[in-house]
Design an enzyme around this catalytic site. Structure first.
Site, PDB file in Angstrom:
ATOM      1  N   GLY A  13       0.781  -1.227   0.000  1.00 29.35           N
ATOM      2  CA  GLY A  13       0.000   0.000   0.000  1.00 29.35           C
ATOM      3  C   GLY A  13       0.816   1.283   0.000  1.00 29.35           C
ATOM      4  CG  ASN A  15       1.702   3.095  -5.707  1.00 33.04           C
ATOM      5  OD1 ASN A  15       2.171   4.066  -6.285  1.00 33.04           O
ATOM      6  ND2 ASN A  15       2.263   1.894  -5.743  1.00 33.04           N
ATOM      7  CG  LEU A  94     -11.201  -5.948 -10.755  1.00 36.97           C
ATOM      8  CD1 LEU A  94     -11.136  -4.421 -10.709  1.00 36.97           C
ATOM      9  CD2 LEU A  94     -12.025  -6.487  -9.584  1.00 36.97           C
ATOM     10  CG  ASN A 108      -4.333  -1.246 -13.017  1.00 41.27           C
ATOM     11  OD1 ASN A 108      -4.183  -1.478 -11.816  1.00 41.27           O
ATOM     12  ND2 ASN A 108      -3.655  -1.892 -13.949  1.00 41.27           N
ATOM     13  CG  HIS A 110       1.134  -2.517 -15.391  1.00 32.69           C
ATOM     14  ND1 HIS A 110       1.175  -3.646 -14.600  1.00 32.69           N
ATOM     15  CD2 HIS A 110       1.885  -2.800 -16.490  1.00 32.69           C
ATOM     16  CE1 HIS A 110       1.901  -4.576 -15.197  1.00 32.69           C
ATOM     17  NE2 HIS A 110       2.339  -4.090 -16.341  1.00 32.69           N
ATOM     18  CG  ASP A 151      -1.558  -4.940 -15.806  1.00 33.12           C
ATOM     19  OD1 ASP A 151      -2.209  -4.322 -14.946  1.00 33.12           O
ATOM     20  OD2 ASP A 151      -0.887  -5.952 -15.542  1.00 33.12           O
ATOM     21  CD  GLU A 180       4.274   1.692  -9.511  1.00 25.71           C
ATOM     22  OE1 GLU A 180       3.515   1.023 -10.218  1.00 25.71           O
ATOM     23  OE2 GLU A 180       4.738   1.273  -8.425  1.00 25.71           O
TER      24      GLU A 180
HETATM   25  C1  GRF Z   1       2.953  -1.326  -7.656  1.00 27.60           C
HETATM   26  O1  GRF Z   1       4.171  -1.461  -8.321  1.00 27.60           O
HETATM   27  C2  GRF Z   1       1.798  -1.393  -8.618  1.00 27.60           C
HETATM   28  O2  GRF Z   1       2.061  -0.779  -9.840  1.00 27.60           O
HETATM   29  C3  GRF Z   1       1.686  -2.882  -8.808  1.00 27.60           C
HETATM   30  O3  GRF Z   1       1.864  -3.416  -7.512  1.00 27.60           O
HETATM   31  C4  GRF Z   1       2.703  -2.533  -6.765  1.00 27.60           C
HETATM   32  C5  GRF Z   1       1.970  -2.191  -5.502  1.00 27.60           C
HETATM   33  O4  GRF Z   1       2.792  -1.553  -4.571  1.00 27.60           O
HETATM   34  N1  GRF Z   1       0.450  -3.235  -9.451  1.00 27.60           N
HETATM   35  P1  GRF Z   1       2.147  -0.922  -3.246  1.00 27.60           P
HETATM   36  O5  GRF Z   1       1.298  -1.991  -2.594  1.00 27.60           O
HETATM   37  O6  GRF Z   1       1.365   0.289  -3.648  1.00 27.60           O
HETATM   38  O7  GRF Z   1       3.330  -0.565  -2.381  1.00 27.60           O
END
Ligand code: GRF
Length: 193
Positions: A13, A15, A94, A108, A110, A151, A180
């Site tokens: 988590g 992000n 999904l 999303n 990616h 994706d 990200e």
């Molecule tokens: C990120 O690299 C996202 O793009 C991918 O999974 C990772 C999740 O990281 N789908 P976090 O849980 O947000 O740290």
């Protein structure tokens, strides 16, 4: 305008944390109204609780089909009346049972460029391709999720990440994740505007 976001996660988590921080400050005119994880032990749920956001563990039930799960998930998410559903490290595909309820509203993130390395372990696979001298950069993207494609979907933003000669997988992962965190927040800001 202030948008309501439901964030779906499966793991760390980081992000999600970037989005929560942006909502708490003046950066993003939005609020996270719920965080839902298919994994009960996802650390992202702790992050949500720390931010006083409803944190819901929502695992697959015994013998439940993907489509039945997605119908239940859609009802749960809809109960929070989100403007957007953000997949931030959500590691389940999904089905249309979910996506048809939130058309043009599922976003999303990616860790690869459009059309490259769909699915899991994208950074690792990019690094291996770099070692085989097939690529000299990778990237990240934020896109809409219109259908069951993996994706794949209308691209909202991309960023190229060069792979440096002395990069290790770990150093590349760190740079990808930092990018990200920034790109997800910037893109949500533009979408909400
Ligand atoms: C990120 O690299 C996202 O793009 C991918 O999974 C990772 C999740 O990281 N789908 P976090 O849980 O947000 O740290």
């Amino acid at each position: 305008m202030s948008a309501k976001l439901v964030v779906l996660i499966s793991g760390t988590g980081s992000n999600l944390q970037a989005v929560l921080d942006a909502c708490a400050g003046t950066v993003l005119p939005a609020s996270v109204v719920a965080v839902i994880s298919n994994k009960s032990d996802a650390y992202g749920l702790v992050r949500a609780k720390n931010a006083d956001v409803p944190a819901i563990a929502f695992p697959l039930a015994d013998g439940e089909s993907r489509r039945d799960y997605d119908t239940r998930l859609a009802a749960l998410v809809a109960s929070y009346e989100p403007d957007y559903v953000v997949l931030a490290g959500w590691m389940r595909l999904l089905t249309s049972n979910f996506l048809s309820v939130f058309q043009n509203r599922v976003i999303n993130l990616h860790p690869a460029l459009p059309g490259t390395f769909p699915g899991t372990h994208a950074i690792e696979r990019a690094y291996e391709a770099f070692q085989r001298r097939e690529i000299d950069h990778t990237g990240i993207m934020v896109h809409l999720v219109p259908d069951e494609g993996v994706d794949n979907g209308p691209v909202l933003a991309t960023e190229i990440i060069p792979i440096l000669p002395d990069d290790t997988l770990e150093s590349l992962e760190t740079r990808v994740h930092q990018a990200e965190h920034r790109l997800l927040v910037e893109t949500l800001k533009q979408v909400i505007r």
